[in-house]
Design an enzyme around this catalytic site. Structure first.
Site, PDB file in Angstrom:
ATOM      1  N   GLY A 231       0.817  -1.216   0.000  1.00 26.35           N
ATOM      2  CA  GLY A 231       0.000   0.000   0.000  1.00 26.35           C
ATOM      3  C   GLY A 231       0.846   1.258   0.000  1.00 26.35           C
ATOM      4  N   LEU A 232       2.042   1.175  -0.569  1.00 24.41           N
ATOM      5  CA  LEU A 232       2.926   2.346  -0.602  1.00 24.41           C
ATOM      6  C   LEU A 232       3.018   2.930  -2.014  1.00 24.41           C
ATOM      7  CD1 LEU A 232       5.709   1.014   1.814  1.00 24.41           C
ATOM      8  CD2 LEU A 232       3.702   2.403   2.362  1.00 24.41           C
TER       9      LEU A 232
ATOM     10  N   SER B 238       3.428   1.620  -5.159  1.00 22.08           N
ATOM     11  CA  SER B 238       4.425   1.246  -6.161  1.00 22.08           C
ATOM     12  C   SER B 238       3.842   1.371  -7.566  1.00 22.08           C
ATOM     13  CB  SER B 238       4.956  -0.169  -5.919  1.00 22.08           C
ATOM     14  OG  SER B 238       3.886  -1.081  -5.885  1.00 22.08           O
TER      15      SER B 238
ATOM     16  N   ASP C 268      -2.028   9.384  -4.959  1.00 20.14           N
ATOM     17  CA  ASP C 268      -0.743   8.690  -5.074  1.00 20.14           C
ATOM     18  C   ASP C 268       0.134   9.323  -6.146  1.00 20.14           C
ATOM     19  OD1 ASP C 268      -2.107   7.083  -3.324  1.00 20.14           O
ATOM     20  OD2 ASP C 268      -2.478   5.484  -4.764  1.00 20.14           O
TER      21      ASP C 268
ATOM     22  N   TYR D 193     -13.341  -0.527  -2.105  1.00 23.17           N
ATOM     23  CA  TYR D 193     -12.960   0.841  -2.493  1.00 23.17           C
ATOM     24  C   TYR D 193     -14.012   1.416  -3.454  1.00 23.17           C
ATOM     25  CZ  TYR D 193      -9.880   4.666  -4.066  1.00 23.17           C
ATOM     26  OH  TYR D 193      -9.346   5.897  -4.356  1.00 23.17           O
TER      27      TYR D 193
HETATM   28  C1  GLA Z   1      -5.665   4.546  -2.551  1.00 22.73           C
HETATM   29  C2  GLA Z   1      -5.970   5.345  -3.813  1.00 22.73           C
HETATM   30  C3  GLA Z   1      -5.884   6.846  -3.537  1.00 22.73           C
HETATM   31  C4  GLA Z   1      -6.706   7.244  -2.315  1.00 22.73           C
HETATM   32  C5  GLA Z   1      -6.404   6.330  -1.140  1.00 22.73           C
HETATM   33  C6  GLA Z   1      -7.298   6.588   0.036  1.00 22.73           C
HETATM   34  O1  GLA Z   1      -4.328   4.722  -2.181  1.00 22.73           O
HETATM   35  O2  GLA Z   1      -5.063   5.000  -4.822  1.00 22.73           O
HETATM   36  O3  GLA Z   1      -6.307   7.568  -4.674  1.00 22.73           O
HETATM   37  O4  GLA Z   1      -8.070   7.264  -2.607  1.00 22.73           O
HETATM   38  O5  GLA Z   1      -6.522   4.964  -1.499  1.00 22.73           O
HETATM   39  O6  GLA Z   1      -7.044   7.852   0.557  1.00 22.73           O
END
Ligand code: GLA
Length: 392
Positions: free
Chosen positions: A128-129, A131, A180, A232
């Site tokens: 969740g970083l 990449s 991101d 999501y």
């Molecule tokens: C993921 C999505 C981002 C954002 C976050 C939650 O990282 O890629 O666009 O919505 O979740 O803040």
């Protein structure tokens, strides 16, 4: 060896010539401001000192060739993609990200030739970083440079972030926001990026927790729940429905003082979503105010409040992240929260540097007691955003 050097060296070995350009882009952490980006709200990310680098040269046969190389020098090529014909759905797996960027730039009239790409990186994947955003951004910058449009200016970077997001949304098929990509492209060393998605206003907020004896600890839970993608998309759809019911431009257009009235106008099932977005935007503002006055430790409480809101109102946490957050706070962290999309991935904790080892130990012990695999920890120091890779 840096990812840039590894990509350039592998390019030379595979293709018998040096790449024309090498660009790299970092993964990100987000201090606070979660699930606000696609709601037109505020985010506060910083770039991590881990990057994806792309070495690239044009190809004359109209194909997009893509190879990744891992730490041990093992190269893996994807099937080349014909630039002129490629459409969403044609490419799956990791190569959909670079192919998607080429597709977006083709349709923008900026990518006319084939290209050879060699990709190397050290952003921990699946944590969740971001990449994948780092990969998209590095590819976009390399392709634009080859097309004679190198991106140096800060203002161009927002456009690049939008292109990268478009590749992810419309080609890869993930309905993510722009957090991101903006983080990867626009963050600066020793700073947080305060970004307002509605107005596109940006501000660099100095952030040097070490000078206050603090560190930001990233805790990779090592888990990713199956419903993370559907979860999501489902939250995003819920927010869109709430926007329609309220007749507002976005949930972020709601002021905290109007919240009770607005909530009463909403379908009860949608109220917690709206409450999260409105309160989270306020927590971002409050965090920035504390950081500006040297009260970083106090911002910890806002991180924990953010977690509670993500867990109880937005419902995107999971038992592994809840455990990491609870134990980190019990072990003396100023605050902690899940980070990113949720349903797995990483959390962050703001801790006194000298308590860092104790917090790490406590979280590891708690994971072991639950029969979970050991979490991984990174001390996250705000690093530079994407750029031409000169270190090769
Ligand atoms: C993921 C999505 C981002 C954002 C976050 C939650 O990282 O890629 O666009 O919505 O979740 O803040």
């Amino acid at each position: 060896m840096t990812p840039g050097r590894r990509a350039a060296r592998t390019f030379q070995e595979l293709h018998g010539r040096a790449p024309e350009v090498v660009w790299s882009a970092p993964g990100r952490a987000n201090l606070i401001g979660e699930h606000t980006d696609y709601n037109g709200g505020l985010v506060l990310p910083f770039a991590l000192p881990y990057r994806i680098a792309v070495a690239a040269s044009p190809r004359e046969d109209g194909l997009v060739g893509m190879t990744t190389v891992d730490d041990s020098g093992h190269a893996r090529a994807a099937a080349p993609v014909p630039l002129a014909e490629v459409e969403p759905g044609d490419v799956t797996g990791w190569s959909a990200y670079p192919a998607g960027v080429a597709w977006v730039l083709r349709d923008a009239g900026l990518q006319r030739e084939g290209v050879e790409l060699v990709i190397a990186g050290d952003v921990p994947s699946g944590a969740g970083l971001s990449s994948s955003a780092a990969l998209e951004c590095a590819v976009a910058l390399a392709l634009l440079d080859l097309a004679g449009r190198p991106v140096t200016d800060d203002s161009d970077r927002v456009q690049v972030a939008r292109w990268a997001q478009l590749a992810e949304n419309d080609f890869v098929g993930a309905p993510t926001g722009v957090l991101d990509q903006m983080a990867s492209l626009c963050c600066q060393e020793a700073h947080l990026l305060l970004y307002d998605v509605s107005t596109e206003e940006r501000e660099q907020v100095p952030f040097d927790p070490a000078s206050e004896g603090l560190e930001v600890l990233v805790i990779d839970s090592g888990t990713r729940h199956e419903h993370s993608e559907s979860g999501y998309a489902d939250r995003r759809a819920g927010c869109e429905q709430a926007v329609k019911q309220l007749g507002v431009t976005s949930l972020s257009a709601i002021e905290p003082r109007e919240l009770p009235e607005r909530l009463s106008q909403l379908d009860p099932a949608l109220r917690p979503l709206a409450r999260h977005v409105v309160t989270e935007n306020q927590r971002v503002r409050d965090t920035v105010a504390l950081l500006r006055t040297g009260r970083t430790w106090e911002a910890g409480a806002l991180l924990t409040e953010s977690h509670v809101s993500l867990r109880d109102d937005y419902r995107v946490s999971c038992p592994e992240l809840d455990l990491a957050v609870d134990v980190a706070v019990e072990a003396g962290a100023a605050g902690a929260r899940m980070m990113g999309g949720g349903f797995g991935g990483s959390g962050i904790a703001l801790v006194e540097t000298e308590r860092g080892p104790a917090v790490r130990r406590a979280v590891t012990d708690a994971y072991r007691a639950e029969g979970l695999t050991d979490p991984r920890f990174f001390s996250a120091v705000p690093a530079a955003g994407a750029g031409r890779d000169l270190d090769r």
